[in-house]
Motif scaffolding. Structure first.
Motif, PDB file in Angstrom:
ATOM      1  N   ALA A 132       0.878  -1.168   0.000  1.00  0.00           N
ATOM      2  CA  ALA A 132       0.000   0.000   0.000  1.00  0.00           C
ATOM      3  C   ALA A 132       0.918   1.221   0.000  1.00  0.00           C
ATOM      4  O   ALA A 132       1.969   1.183  -0.638  1.00  0.00           O
ATOM      5  CB  ALA A 132      -0.912  -0.036   1.223  1.00  0.00           C
ATOM      6  N   GLY A 188     -11.745   1.173   1.025  1.00  0.00           N
ATOM      7  CA  GLY A 188     -11.630   1.688  -0.336  1.00  0.00           C
ATOM      8  C   GLY A 188     -10.215   1.752  -0.872  1.00  0.00           C
ATOM      9  O   GLY A 188     -10.024   1.943  -2.075  1.00  0.00           O
ATOM     10  N   ASP A 189      -9.205   1.597  -0.001  1.00  0.00           N
ATOM     11  CA  ASP A 189      -7.819   1.579  -0.482  1.00  0.00           C
ATOM     12  C   ASP A 189      -7.636   0.435  -1.481  1.00  0.00           C
ATOM     13  O   ASP A 189      -8.147  -0.667  -1.283  1.00  0.00           O
ATOM     14  CB  ASP A 189      -6.824   1.353   0.666  1.00  0.00           C
ATOM     15  CG  ASP A 189      -6.533   2.594   1.482  1.00  0.00           C
ATOM     16  OD1 ASP A 189      -7.022   3.682   1.121  1.00  0.00           O
ATOM     17  OD2 ASP A 189      -5.810   2.467   2.494  1.00  0.00           O
ATOM     18  N   VAL A 190      -6.903   0.692  -2.549  1.00  0.00           N
ATOM     19  CA  VAL A 190      -6.532  -0.348  -3.500  1.00  0.00           C
ATOM     20  C   VAL A 190      -5.076  -0.694  -3.224  1.00  0.00           C
ATOM     21  O   VAL A 190      -4.220   0.189  -3.186  1.00  0.00           O
ATOM     22  CB  VAL A 190      -6.727   0.112  -4.956  1.00  0.00           C
ATOM     23  CG1 VAL A 190      -6.199  -0.933  -5.934  1.00  0.00           C
ATOM     24  CG2 VAL A 190      -8.203   0.397  -5.225  1.00  0.00           C
ATOM     25  N   GLN A 215      -4.204  -7.114  -7.469  1.00  0.00           N
ATOM     26  CA  GLN A 215      -4.761  -5.909  -6.880  1.00  0.00           C
ATOM     27  C   GLN A 215      -6.050  -6.275  -6.151  1.00  0.00           C
ATOM     28  O   GLN A 215      -6.798  -7.151  -6.587  1.00  0.00           O
ATOM     29  CB  GLN A 215      -5.086  -4.886  -7.973  1.00  0.00           C
ATOM     30  CG  GLN A 215      -3.888  -4.421  -8.769  1.00  0.00           C
ATOM     31  CD  GLN A 215      -2.985  -3.517  -7.958  1.00  0.00           C
ATOM     32  OE1 GLN A 215      -3.441  -2.569  -7.353  1.00  0.00           O
ATOM     33  NE2 GLN A 215      -1.701  -3.832  -7.933  1.00  0.00           N
ATOM     34  N   ALA A 216      -6.292  -5.571  -5.025  1.00  0.00           N
ATOM     35  CA  ALA A 216      -7.509  -5.797  -4.253  1.00  0.00           C
ATOM     36  C   ALA A 216      -7.923  -4.495  -3.578  1.00  0.00           C
ATOM     37  O   ALA A 216      -7.098  -3.613  -3.343  1.00  0.00           O
ATOM     38  CB  ALA A 216      -7.286  -6.888  -3.216  1.00  0.00           C
ATOM     39  N   GLU A 217      -9.202  -4.410  -3.269  1.00  0.00           N
ATOM     40  CA  GLU A 217      -9.743  -3.239  -2.587  1.00  0.00           C
ATOM     41  C   GLU A 217     -10.144  -3.622  -1.163  1.00  0.00           C
ATOM     42  O   GLU A 217     -10.714  -4.695  -0.944  1.00  0.00           O
ATOM     43  CB  GLU A 217     -10.968  -2.726  -3.335  1.00  0.00           C
ATOM     44  CG  GLU A 217     -11.581  -1.494  -2.709  1.00  0.00           C
ATOM     45  CD  GLU A 217     -12.797  -0.992  -3.457  1.00  0.00           C
ATOM     46  OE1 GLU A 217     -13.423  -0.034  -2.963  1.00  0.00           O
ATOM     47  OE2 GLU A 217     -13.129  -1.536  -4.525  1.00  0.00           O
ATOM     48  N   LYS A 266     -12.489  -3.800   1.620  1.00  0.00           N
ATOM     49  CA  LYS A 266     -13.949  -3.718   1.696  1.00  0.00           C
ATOM     50  C   LYS A 266     -14.465  -3.829   3.131  1.00  0.00           C
ATOM     51  O   LYS A 266     -15.617  -3.511   3.400  1.00  0.00           O
ATOM     52  CB  LYS A 266     -14.594  -4.833   0.872  1.00  0.00           C
ATOM     53  CG  LYS A 266     -14.462  -4.623  -0.604  1.00  0.00           C
ATOM     54  CD  LYS A 266     -15.354  -3.478  -1.029  1.00  0.00           C
ATOM     55  CE  LYS A 266     -15.558  -3.470  -2.519  1.00  0.00           C
ATOM     56  NZ  LYS A 266     -16.466  -2.414  -2.939  1.00  0.00           N
ATOM     57  N   PHE A 287     -10.611  -8.173   1.791  1.00  0.00           N
ATOM     58  CA  PHE A 287     -10.155  -7.618   0.518  1.00  0.00           C
ATOM     59  C   PHE A 287     -10.957  -8.235  -0.619  1.00  0.00           C
ATOM     60  O   PHE A 287     -11.145  -9.446  -0.669  1.00  0.00           O
ATOM     61  CB  PHE A 287      -8.673  -7.927   0.288  1.00  0.00           C
ATOM     62  CG  PHE A 287      -7.749  -7.357   1.322  1.00  0.00           C
ATOM     63  CD1 PHE A 287      -7.269  -6.064   1.197  1.00  0.00           C
ATOM     64  CD2 PHE A 287      -7.346  -8.117   2.413  1.00  0.00           C
ATOM     65  CE1 PHE A 287      -6.399  -5.529   2.137  1.00  0.00           C
ATOM     66  CE2 PHE A 287      -6.482  -7.594   3.363  1.00  0.00           C
ATOM     67  CZ  PHE A 287      -6.005  -6.297   3.236  1.00  0.00           C
ATOM     68  N   HIS A 288     -11.406  -7.406  -1.549  1.00  0.00           N
ATOM     69  CA  HIS A 288     -12.094  -7.870  -2.758  1.00  0.00           C
ATOM     70  C   HIS A 288     -11.099  -7.812  -3.910  1.00  0.00           C
ATOM     71  O   HIS A 288     -10.534  -6.750  -4.193  1.00  0.00           O
ATOM     72  CB  HIS A 288     -13.303  -6.975  -3.050  1.00  0.00           C
ATOM     73  CG  HIS A 288     -14.000  -7.317  -4.317  1.00  0.00           C
ATOM     74  ND1 HIS A 288     -14.792  -8.442  -4.453  1.00  0.00           N
ATOM     75  CD2 HIS A 288     -13.997  -6.716  -5.521  1.00  0.00           C
ATOM     76  CE1 HIS A 288     -15.256  -8.491  -5.684  1.00  0.00           C
ATOM     77  NE2 HIS A 288     -14.783  -7.458  -6.354  1.00  0.00           N
ATOM     78  N   LEU A 337      -9.547  -7.458  -7.472  1.00  0.00           N
ATOM     79  CA  LEU A 337      -9.865  -6.697  -8.671  1.00  0.00           C
ATOM     80  C   LEU A 337      -9.303  -7.466  -9.865  1.00  0.00           C
ATOM     81  O   LEU A 337      -8.099  -7.687  -9.959  1.00  0.00           O
ATOM     82  CB  LEU A 337      -9.258  -5.288  -8.606  1.00  0.00           C
ATOM     83  CG  LEU A 337      -9.698  -4.447  -7.405  1.00  0.00           C
ATOM     84  CD1 LEU A 337      -8.961  -3.106  -7.402  1.00  0.00           C
ATOM     85  CD2 LEU A 337     -11.203  -4.234  -7.419  1.00  0.00           C
TER      86      LEU A 337
END
Length: 92
Positions: free
Chosen positions: A9, A36-38, A55-57, A59, A68-69, A71
């Motif tokens: 990050a 919301g951080d990617v 990559q993940a966001e 959530k 983490f979701h 992407l």
């Protein structure tokens, strides 16, 4: 699934995975991330010598517990998650 996790990050953080699905991962991370951080995640799937990097966001967050979701996960990663899940014992 208890594996080491690297979170890239604004700074490098370390953690441990807790659970995983084709769409995301839950983990304990020693550090602060905002909703919301990617970020970029790096971890090993059970039975794989090559780390998964994607990559993940962020959530979900409660203390040091994060959700983490993913992407744009690749089909290769999804297949690797399915295969690793077959090798895991069910936790009750």
């Amino acid at each position: 699934m208890d594996q080491r996790l690297i979170v890239r990050a604004a700074r490098l953080l370390h953690g441990r995975t807790k659970d995983i699905s084709e769409s995301g991962i839950g983990a304990t991370v020693a550090g602060e991330l905002k909703m919301g951080d990617v970020v970029e995640l790096e971890f090993h799937l059970t039975g794989s010598l090559t780390p998964a990097k994607l990559q993940a966001e962020v959530k979900y967050r409660q203390g040091f517990q994060y959700g983490f979701h993913f992407l744009n996960p690749t089909e290769e990663l999804k297949n690797g998650i399915r295969q690793a899940a077959k090798n895991l014992e069910r936790v009750r």
